[in-house]
Design an enzyme around this catalytic site. Structure first.
Site, PDB file in Angstrom:
ATOM      1  N   HIS A  71      -0.408 -11.692  15.386  1.00  0.00           N
ATOM      2  CA  HIS A  71       0.368 -11.000  16.421  1.00  0.00           C
ATOM      3  C   HIS A  71      -0.595 -10.344  17.403  1.00  0.00           C
ATOM      4  O   HIS A  71      -1.418  -9.524  17.016  1.00  0.00           O
ATOM      5  CB  HIS A  71       1.275  -9.944  15.802  1.00  0.00           C
ATOM      6  CG  HIS A  71       2.485 -10.523  15.140  1.00  0.00           C
ATOM      7  ND1 HIS A  71       3.607  -9.805  14.876  1.00  0.00           N
ATOM      8  CD2 HIS A  71       2.739 -11.780  14.714  1.00  0.00           C
ATOM      9  CE1 HIS A  71       4.511 -10.589  14.304  1.00  0.00           C
ATOM     10  NE2 HIS A  71       3.991 -11.786  14.187  1.00  0.00           N
ATOM     11  N   TYR A  75       9.886  -2.413  17.802  1.00  0.00           N
ATOM     12  CA  TYR A  75      10.238  -1.072  17.333  1.00  0.00           C
ATOM     13  C   TYR A  75      11.314  -0.532  18.285  1.00  0.00           C
ATOM     14  O   TYR A  75      11.054  -0.406  19.486  1.00  0.00           O
ATOM     15  CB  TYR A  75       9.025  -0.145  17.415  1.00  0.00           C
ATOM     16  CG  TYR A  75       7.986  -0.364  16.335  1.00  0.00           C
ATOM     17  CD1 TYR A  75       7.985   0.411  15.184  1.00  0.00           C
ATOM     18  CD2 TYR A  75       6.988  -1.325  16.474  1.00  0.00           C
ATOM     19  CE1 TYR A  75       7.029   0.241  14.190  1.00  0.00           C
ATOM     20  CE2 TYR A  75       6.022  -1.507  15.481  1.00  0.00           C
ATOM     21  CZ  TYR A  75       6.059  -0.717  14.338  1.00  0.00           C
ATOM     22  OH  TYR A  75       5.111  -0.891  13.366  1.00  0.00           O
ATOM     23  N   PRO A 109       6.044   4.202   6.533  1.00  0.00           N
ATOM     24  CA  PRO A 109       5.643   2.841   6.894  1.00  0.00           C
ATOM     25  C   PRO A 109       5.663   2.520   8.393  1.00  0.00           C
ATOM     26  O   PRO A 109       5.288   1.410   8.783  1.00  0.00           O
ATOM     27  CB  PRO A 109       6.654   1.955   6.145  1.00  0.00           C
ATOM     28  CG  PRO A 109       7.802   2.833   5.852  1.00  0.00           C
ATOM     29  CD  PRO A 109       7.295   4.232   5.766  1.00  0.00           C
ATOM     30  N   LYS A 133       0.548   1.121   7.634  1.00  0.00           N
ATOM     31  CA  LYS A 133      -0.826   1.459   7.248  1.00  0.00           C
ATOM     32  C   LYS A 133      -1.118   1.526   5.754  1.00  0.00           C
ATOM     33  O   LYS A 133      -2.291   1.536   5.357  1.00  0.00           O
ATOM     34  CB  LYS A 133      -1.196   2.835   7.848  1.00  0.00           C
ATOM     35  CG  LYS A 133      -1.308   2.836   9.347  1.00  0.00           C
ATOM     36  CD  LYS A 133      -2.473   2.000   9.780  1.00  0.00           C
ATOM     37  CE  LYS A 133      -2.614   1.866  11.262  1.00  0.00           C
ATOM     38  NZ  LYS A 133      -3.162   0.600  11.671  1.00  0.00           N
ATOM     39  N   TYR A 182      -3.397   0.854  15.820  1.00  0.00           N
ATOM     40  CA  TYR A 182      -2.531  -0.143  15.170  1.00  0.00           C
ATOM     41  C   TYR A 182      -3.347  -1.304  14.601  1.00  0.00           C
ATOM     42  O   TYR A 182      -3.122  -1.734  13.470  1.00  0.00           O
ATOM     43  CB  TYR A 182      -1.481  -0.664  16.170  1.00  0.00           C
ATOM     44  CG  TYR A 182      -0.255  -1.215  15.484  1.00  0.00           C
ATOM     45  CD1 TYR A 182       0.936  -0.484  15.429  1.00  0.00           C
ATOM     46  CD2 TYR A 182      -0.277  -2.457  14.863  1.00  0.00           C
ATOM     47  CE1 TYR A 182       2.059  -0.976  14.779  1.00  0.00           C
ATOM     48  CE2 TYR A 182       0.831  -2.958  14.208  1.00  0.00           C
ATOM     49  CZ  TYR A 182       1.998  -2.208  14.173  1.00  0.00           C
ATOM     50  OH  TYR A 182       3.102  -2.709  13.528  1.00  0.00           O
TER      51      TYR A 182
HETATM   52  C1  FAD Z   1       8.956   0.627  -2.046  1.00  0.00           C
HETATM   53  C2  FAD Z   1       7.787   0.538  -1.089  1.00  0.00           C
HETATM   54  C3  FAD Z   1       7.937  -0.120   0.123  1.00  0.00           C
HETATM   55  C4  FAD Z   1       6.870  -0.170   1.014  1.00  0.00           C
HETATM   56  N1  FAD Z   1       7.054  -0.793   2.209  1.00  0.00           N
HETATM   57  C5  FAD Z   1       6.051  -0.816   3.086  1.00  0.00           C
HETATM   58  C6  FAD Z   1       6.218  -1.438   4.336  1.00  0.00           C
HETATM   59  O1  FAD Z   1       7.286  -1.964   4.641  1.00  0.00           O
HETATM   60  N2  FAD Z   1       5.164  -1.429   5.204  1.00  0.00           N
HETATM   61  C7  FAD Z   1       3.967  -0.829   4.867  1.00  0.00           C
HETATM   62  O2  FAD Z   1       3.030  -0.850   5.678  1.00  0.00           O
HETATM   63  N3  FAD Z   1       3.771  -0.265   3.691  1.00  0.00           N
HETATM   64  C8  FAD Z   1       4.781  -0.232   2.800  1.00  0.00           C
HETATM   65  N4  FAD Z   1       4.592   0.364   1.608  1.00  0.00           N
HETATM   66  C9  FAD Z   1       3.273   0.932   1.321  1.00  0.00           C
HETATM   67  C10 FAD Z   1       2.289  -0.079   0.712  1.00  0.00           C
HETATM   68  O3  FAD Z   1       2.988  -1.082   0.043  1.00  0.00           O
HETATM   69  C11 FAD Z   1       1.351   0.683  -0.222  1.00  0.00           C
HETATM   70  O4  FAD Z   1       0.654   1.630   0.567  1.00  0.00           O
HETATM   71  C12 FAD Z   1       0.365  -0.203  -0.968  1.00  0.00           C
HETATM   72  O5  FAD Z   1       1.046  -0.932  -1.956  1.00  0.00           O
HETATM   73  C13 FAD Z   1      -0.746   0.642  -1.610  1.00  0.00           C
HETATM   74  O6  FAD Z   1      -1.499  -0.123  -2.493  1.00  0.00           O
HETATM   75  P1  FAD Z   1      -2.052   0.515  -3.851  1.00  0.00           P
HETATM   76  O7  FAD Z   1      -2.794  -0.565  -4.527  1.00  0.00           O
HETATM   77  O8  FAD Z   1      -2.708   1.793  -3.552  1.00  0.00           O
HETATM   78  O9  FAD Z   1      -0.755   0.911  -4.695  1.00  0.00           O
HETATM   79  P2  FAD Z   1       0.360  -0.003  -5.344  1.00  0.00           P
HETATM   80  O10 FAD Z   1       0.597  -1.217  -4.534  1.00  0.00           O
HETATM   81  O11 FAD Z   1       1.522   0.889  -5.622  1.00  0.00           O
HETATM   82  O12 FAD Z   1      -0.292  -0.486  -6.704  1.00  0.00           O
HETATM   83  C14 FAD Z   1      -0.402   0.350  -7.840  1.00  0.00           C
HETATM   84  C15 FAD Z   1      -0.330  -0.509  -9.074  1.00  0.00           C
HETATM   85  O13 FAD Z   1      -0.509   0.302 -10.219  1.00  0.00           O
HETATM   86  C16 FAD Z   1       0.437  -0.040 -11.195  1.00  0.00           C
HETATM   87  N5  FAD Z   1       0.631   1.108 -12.092  1.00  0.00           N
HETATM   88  C17 FAD Z   1       1.359   2.224 -11.885  1.00  0.00           C
HETATM   89  N6  FAD Z   1       1.256   3.041 -12.925  1.00  0.00           N
HETATM   90  C18 FAD Z   1       0.439   2.449 -13.820  1.00  0.00           C
HETATM   91  C19 FAD Z   1      -0.046   2.794 -15.107  1.00  0.00           C
HETATM   92  N7  FAD Z   1       0.320   3.935 -15.684  1.00  0.00           N
HETATM   93  N8  FAD Z   1      -0.869   1.952 -15.743  1.00  0.00           N
HETATM   94  C20 FAD Z   1      -1.248   0.778 -15.172  1.00  0.00           C
HETATM   95  N9  FAD Z   1      -0.815   0.391 -13.941  1.00  0.00           N
HETATM   96  C21 FAD Z   1       0.010   1.215 -13.280  1.00  0.00           C
HETATM   97  C22 FAD Z   1       1.661  -0.424 -10.399  1.00  0.00           C
HETATM   98  O14 FAD Z   1       2.568  -1.227 -11.127  1.00  0.00           O
HETATM   99  C23 FAD Z   1       1.030  -1.167  -9.233  1.00  0.00           C
HETATM  100  O15 FAD Z   1       0.878  -2.540  -9.492  1.00  0.00           O
HETATM  101  C24 FAD Z   1       5.638   0.430   0.693  1.00  0.00           C
HETATM  102  C25 FAD Z   1       5.481   1.074  -0.542  1.00  0.00           C
HETATM  103  C26 FAD Z   1       6.542   1.152  -1.419  1.00  0.00           C
HETATM  104  C27 FAD Z   1       6.348   1.875  -2.734  1.00  0.00           C
END
Ligand code: FAD
Length: 396
Positions: free
Chosen positions: A76, A204, A296, A300, A388
Site C-alpha cells: 500500500h 479511515y 489498533p 502498530k 505510519y
Molecule cells: C483481539 C486482538 C485484536 C487485535 N487486532 C489488531 C488489529 O486489528 N490491528 C493491529 O495493528 N493490531 C491488533 N492487535 C494487536 C497485535 O495483534 C498485537 O500487538 C501483537 O499480537 C503483539 O504480539 P506479541 O507477540 O507481543 O503478543 P501476542 O501476539 O499476544 O503473543 C503472545 C503469545 O503468548 C501466548 N501466551 C500467553 N500466555 C502464555 C503463557 N502463560 N504461557 C505460554 N504462552 C502464553 C499467547 O497464546 C500468544 O501466542 C490485536 C490484538 C488483540 C489481542
C-alpha cells in the site's frame, strides 16, 4: 514424572515477539526454546493485525522468512481519510519514499513457525501452569506442564513474550513496575468478509455515527471495523446490521462500492493504551504486548513487538558472547523511547478519528479541522506518513 532441560534463552509465547526473537537468536547462534500455552492451530488462525511497517518487512526479509509475504502481501502506497463527505489521500511513498505491506498477522505467525520447526527449532505448544522462578539470580528457570509431565527449563535469560494476559509481567513484584494506562470509551467490532476489496488502500472514516475502517487482508478478503460501545454485545449485531452501519459510515461517492459477502470471522476488541516500565526485571525481559499495548488505529501492535525484540536479540547476543552488559542495561530505556512515540501516534490517530460522546460542537469542529489540516498540509501529512510507515528500529 519430571524432565529437566537447559537453554540460553527461554522464550514464553509464540506470538510475533517470541517467534521473531527466536529467529534472531538462532541466526546469532544462541540457543533458545519457545513454550506456548495454545495449540499450533489456534495461534496460526488467530486473526489480529495486518499492517506491516516498512522496517518490519525489512527484518522479516533479512531473516529469510518473507518469501510468501513477498508473493502474497499487498503493498500500500498510501491511505485515505473520509470525513465531511470527502475523501483525502496521503501518499506515503511521495512523502517518505516508503510503503507498508498488508499481510495478516496469522500468516506472519504461520511463516515464522514453519521455518522455525523446519530447521529443528524447539517449540512446545499447549503447555500449562507456566511459572518463572529466580529471575533476580543468575540462573532463572521456567516450570510448566505438557502432556501430563512436569518440565523444568533452566536458562540464562527469560524472554516474556506472552502478550497482555500472560504470566510474565504479573510475576514481577508489585512496586517494581510503573504502569501508564488509558481505556477508551469505545471498542471496535471487526469482521473478515469474503468480499473482494473495492479500493487498493485503507480508508479511515470519521463519521457523525462513529469511526469505521475499510481494510483488506487479500484480494478476496475484506477486513472491516466499526466503532461500537465499550460493552457492546456481539449478538446484537446481525450481518444485515453490520453491513447497514458500514454503508452509512463509509464513503458514499460514486468511486466507492461497499462489496458485501459472507462474514467468516467477527469479534469485539477493547481499545486501550498501556505501558509497563521498566521492561526488565533481573533476567526477565518483557517484549511486545506483555509490556505495552496500543489501540489498533495506528496499526502498530505487531510492529512494536518486532521492534522490541530486534533490540533484545542484540543485547542478549552481546552479553552471552562477550559478557558486555551495556545492551541489557539500556534495553528498556531504548525500547520505551519508541514505545512512547508509537503510543502518542496511536492515541493521536484514535483521538482524531473517533466519535466521543462528550464532544460538543467546539470539540467536534476542532477534530475535523485537524483532519482537514493533516490531509492538506505537506508538513502535517509527512508527519503522519513517516509514523505510519514506521520510524527506524532503535539500534544498540
Ligand atoms: C483481539 C486482538 C485484536 C487485535 N487486532 C489488531 C488489529 O486489528 N490491528 C493491529 O495493528 N493490531 C491488533 N492487535 C494487536 C497485535 O495483534 C498485537 O500487538 C501483537 O499480537 C503483539 O504480539 P506479541 O507477540 O507481543 O503478543 P501476542 O501476539 O499476544 O503473543 C503472545 C503469545 O503468548 C501466548 N501466551 C500467553 N500466555 C502464555 C503463557 N502463560 N504461557 C505460554 N504462552 C502464553 C499467547 O497464546 C500468544 O501466542 C490485536 C490484538 C488483540 C489481542
Amino acid at each position: 514424572m519430571e524432565s529437566t532441560a537447559a537453554t540460553e534463552v527461554a522464550i514464553i509465547g509464540a506470538g510475533p515477539a517470541g517467534l521473531v526473537l527466536a529467529h534472531l537468536l538462532r541466526r546469532a547462534g544462541i540457543g533458545c526454546v519457545i513454550i506456548e500455552n495454545r495449540s499450533r492451530d489456534h495461534v496460526e488462525r488467530r486473526v489480529r493485525a495486518g499492517v506491516l511497517e516498512h522496517p518490519t518487512v525489512a527484518l522479516l526479509r533479512d531473516l529469510g522468512v518473507a518469501a510468501r509475504l513477498d508473493r502474497e502481501s499487498m503493498t500500500h502506497r498510501g491511505v485515505e481519510f473520509a470525513f465531511r463527505g470527502e475523501r483525502r489521500r496521503i501518499d506515503f511513498v511521495e512523502r517518505t519514499g516508503k510503503a507498508i505491506s498488508v499481510y495478516g498477522q496469522q500468516e506472519v505467525v504461520k511463516d515464522l513457525i514453519a521455518s522455525w520447526l523446519a530447521d529443528g527449532g524447539a517449540l512446545f505448544f499447549e503447555v500449562d501452569d507456566v511459572v518463572v522462578h529466580g529471575v533476580e539470580g543468575a540462573r532463572p528457570t521456567v516450570t510448566y506442564r505438557a502432556g501430563g509431565v512436569e518440565h523444568r527449563l533452566e536458562a540464562a535469560f527469560i524472554a516474556g513474550c506472552d502478550g497482555f494476559h500472560g504470566i510474565c509481567r504479573p510475576s514481577i513484584p508489585a512496586g517494581r513496575l510503573t504502569l501508564a494506562d488509558r481505556v477508551y470509551p469505545f471498542a471496535w467490532l471487526g469482521i473478515l468478509a469474503e468480499a473482494p476489496p473495492t479500493t487498493d488502500e485503507l480508508i479511515y472514516a470519521n463519521h457523525d455515527r462513529g469511526f469505521a475502517l475499510y481494510s483488506m487482508r487479500s484480494p478476496q478478503i475484506t477486513r472491516l471495523y466499526l466503532q461500537v460501545a465499550p460493552d457492546e454485545q456481539l449478538e446484537r449485531w446481525s450481518d444485515d446490521r453490520i453491513w447497514d452501519e458500514l454503508g452509512r459510515r463509509l464513503p458514499t461517492d460514486a468511486g466507492f462500492e461497499l462489496r458485501t459477502g459472507p462474514i467468516i470471522e467477527r469479534g469485539i476488541t477493547p481499545m486501550r493504551s498501556f505501558v509497563a516500565a521498566p521492561m526488565r526485571h533481573g533476567r526477565l525481559f518483557l517484549a511486545g504486548d506483555a509490556a505495552h499495548i496500543v489501540p489498533p488505529t495506528g496499526a502498530k501492535g505487531l510492529n512494536l513487538a518486532v521492534a522490541d525484540v530486534s533490540v533484545l536479540a542484540v543485547a542478549l547476543e552481546r552479553f552471552l558472547r562477550t559478557g558486555d552488559e551495556d545492551g541489557l542495561v539500556r534495553y528498556s530505556e531504548l525500547c520505551l523511547r519508541r514505545v512512547w512515540r508509537v503510543q502518542h501516534f496511536s492515541w493521536w490517530m484514535t483521538s482524531m478519528l473517533h466519535r466521543f460522546d462528550e464532544h460538543d460542537t467546539f470539540a467536534r469542529e476542532v477534530q475535523l479541522s485537524e483532519l482537514d489540516y493533516v490531509t492538506s498540509s505537506e508538513a502535517a501529512s509527512t508527519a503522519l506518513a513517516e509514523n505510519y510507515v514506521g520510524l527506524p528500529f532503535a539500534t544498540l
